[in-house]
Design a protein around this motif. Sequence first.
Motif, short mmCIF file in Angstrom:
data_model
loop_
_atom_site.label_atom_id
_atom_site.label_comp_id
_atom_site.label_asym_id
_atom_site.label_seq_id
_atom_site.Cartn_x
_atom_site.Cartn_y
_atom_site.Cartn_z
N VAL A 1 0.84 -1.20 0.00
CA VAL A 1 0.00 0.00 0.00
C VAL A 1 0.87 1.25 0.00
CG1 VAL A 1 -1.74 1.31 1.27
CG2 VAL A 1 -1.91 -1.18 1.12
N ARG A 2 1.94 1.22 0.78
CA ARG A 2 2.85 2.36 0.81
C ARG A 2 3.53 2.55 -0.55
NH1 ARG A 2 7.87 3.15 5.10
NH2 ARG A 2 8.52 5.22 4.39
N LEU A 3 3.91 1.45 -1.18
CA LEU A 3 4.51 1.52 -2.51
C LEU A 3 3.52 2.09 -3.52
CD1 LEU A 3 6.86 0.85 -4.43
CD2 LEU A 3 5.90 -1.44 -4.67
N ILE A 4 2.28 1.65 -3.44
CA ILE A 4 1.25 2.15 -4.36
C ILE A 4 1.02 3.65 -4.13
CG2 ILE A 4 -1.21 2.03 -4.90
CD1 ILE A 4 -1.05 -0.96 -4.42
N ASP A 5 0.94 4.07 -2.88
CA ASP A 5 0.73 5.49 -2.59
C ASP A 5 1.88 6.34 -3.14
OD1 ASP A 5 -1.65 5.01 -1.35
OD2 ASP A 5 -0.83 4.98 0.67
N LYS A 6 3.09 5.81 -3.02
CA LYS A 6 4.25 6.53 -3.55
C LYS A 6 4.15 6.64 -5.08
CE LYS A 6 9.31 6.42 -3.56
NZ LYS A 6 10.52 5.68 -3.10
N TYR A 7 3.76 5.57 -5.71
CA TYR A 7 3.61 5.58 -7.17
C TYR A 7 2.49 6.53 -7.60
CZ TYR A 7 2.37 4.01 -11.86
OH TYR A 7 2.07 3.97 -13.19
N LEU A 8 1.36 6.47 -6.89
CA LEU A 8 0.22 7.32 -7.25
C LEU A 8 0.56 8.80 -7.08
CD1 LEU A 8 -2.79 5.36 -5.69
CD2 LEU A 8 -2.12 5.51 -8.10
N SER A 9 1.34 9.11 -6.05
CA SER A 9 1.74 10.50 -5.85
C SER A 9 2.60 10.99 -7.02
CB SER A 9 2.51 10.63 -4.53
OG SER A 9 2.96 11.96 -4.35
N ALA A 10 3.56 10.15 -7.43
CA ALA A 10 4.42 10.51 -8.55
C ALA A 10 3.61 10.56 -9.85
CB ALA A 10 5.57 9.51 -8.68
N GLN A 11 2.71 9.62 -10.02
CA GLN A 11 1.89 9.58 -11.23
C GLN A 11 0.95 10.78 -11.31
OE1 GLN A 11 2.53 7.53 -13.49
NE2 GLN A 11 0.75 6.81 -14.65
N SER A 12 0.40 11.17 -10.17
CA SER A 12 -0.48 12.33 -10.13
C SER A 12 0.27 13.60 -10.53
CB SER A 12 -1.08 12.48 -8.73
OG SER A 12 -1.93 13.61 -8.65
N GLU A 13 1.50 13.73 -10.04
CA GLU A 13 2.31 14.89 -10.40
C GLU A 13 2.64 14.88 -11.89
OE1 GLU A 13 4.37 18.40 -10.08
OE2 GLU A 13 3.02 17.43 -8.64
N GLN A 14 2.92 13.70 -12.42
CA GLN A 14 3.22 13.59 -13.84
C GLN A 14 2.00 13.95 -14.69
OE1 GLN A 14 4.91 9.83 -14.87
NE2 GLN A 14 5.34 10.39 -16.99
N ILE A 15 0.83 13.53 -14.23
CA ILE A 15 -0.40 13.88 -14.95
C ILE A 15 -0.62 15.38 -14.95
CG2 ILE A 15 -2.92 13.70 -14.88
CD1 ILE A 15 -2.57 10.82 -13.89
N ALA B 1 -4.63 2.53 -8.73
CA ALA B 1 -5.53 2.88 -7.63
C ALA B 1 -6.44 1.71 -7.29
CB ALA B 1 -6.37 4.10 -8.00
N SER B 2 -6.90 0.98 -8.32
CA SER B 2 -7.73 -0.21 -8.06
C SER B 2 -6.91 -1.29 -7.36
CB SER B 2 -8.29 -0.75 -9.37
OG SER B 2 -7.27 -1.27 -10.20
N LYS B 3 -5.63 -1.40 -7.68
CA LYS B 3 -4.77 -2.36 -6.98
C LYS B 3 -4.62 -1.96 -5.52
CE LYS B 3 -1.98 -3.93 -10.89
NZ LYS B 3 -2.30 -5.36 -10.74
N ARG B 4 -4.63 -0.66 -5.24
CA ARG B 4 -4.53 -0.22 -3.85
C ARG B 4 -5.71 -0.75 -3.04
NH1 ARG B 4 -5.95 3.78 -0.18
NH2 ARG B 4 -4.18 4.59 1.06
N SER B 5 -6.92 -0.61 -3.60
CA SER B 5 -8.10 -1.14 -2.92
C SER B 5 -7.99 -2.65 -2.72
CB SER B 5 -9.36 -0.81 -3.72
OG SER B 5 -9.51 0.58 -3.89
N TYR B 6 -7.46 -3.33 -3.73
CA TYR B 6 -7.32 -4.79 -3.65
C TYR B 6 -6.35 -5.18 -2.55
CZ TYR B 6 -5.24 -9.31 -4.80
OH TYR B 6 -4.71 -10.57 -4.73
N TYR B 7 -5.19 -4.49 -2.48
CA TYR B 7 -4.19 -4.84 -1.47
C TYR B 7 -4.63 -4.45 -0.07
CZ TYR B 7 -0.64 -6.61 -4.62
OH TYR B 7 0.04 -7.39 -5.52
N ILE B 8 -5.40 -3.36 0.05
CA ILE B 8 -5.95 -3.02 1.37
C ILE B 8 -6.90 -4.12 1.83
CG2 ILE B 8 -7.54 -1.45 2.53
CD1 ILE B 8 -6.26 0.84 1.04
#
Length: 226
Positions: free
Chosen positions: A26-40, A133-140
């Motif tokens: 989950v922490r890895l996904i949050d880190k990726y989502l933060s970077a991806q959001s900035e890239q978007i 983001a869907s993987k985040r819900s799955y891993y949670i």
Amino acid sequence: MSLGKRFRDITVAHFNEMLENSEDPVRLIDKYLSAQSEQIRESEKLLQQCLSHAASLRHQYSSAEQLKERREHQAMLALRAGEDEVARIALQEKMAQEEKAAQYKALYEQSKLGIVELEEQVQQLKADFDEIASKRSYYIARLESVRLQQRMNERLRSMGAGPSPRMFDRLDERVSDMEMTARTLREVRGHLREAWNTASGAASQAVDQELAKLRSKLQQEGWNRP
């Protein structure tokens, strides 16, 4: 398959492998989502700049086209008025604007292709974001399942500290022994009662015999029963 899509597939596959090997997905996904959001955000900002630049090129192209047509019209009017030199100057300006229009049109067409490609990349970034983001819900949900399973295991272990099945077996054996003892006592009492009845019957028979003997003796002595 385009090189960009192939690179994206390799990247997603690598990320999925990192997820499976991560102790805190989950922490890895949050880190990726933060970077991806900035890239978007940066990509959308660049896209707006490209759209604005394309609009400026289109305006330059349209303006040159309009000015070209105006100079051509002016050259025709000058020729009708016998002003050949004015017509020549107007045609020279018309040719310059025609060349300018062609140059800006080429830049505009090129910018449109770049915009289409950038729009596709932005859409792909958003699709990747939604997928992760869907993987985040799955891993949670997966981690919650693990935590609940651990709690169930702890509960089962604490319940295991109570009476064991072997203890109930020993209790069953004890009850069986008590039942056997009671059954034996009943049988003994029955035998004693039967023996007592037998003894009582034998004693009564002996008394009757003695009584008969006594009557016979009295009769011999001349005793008559009233």
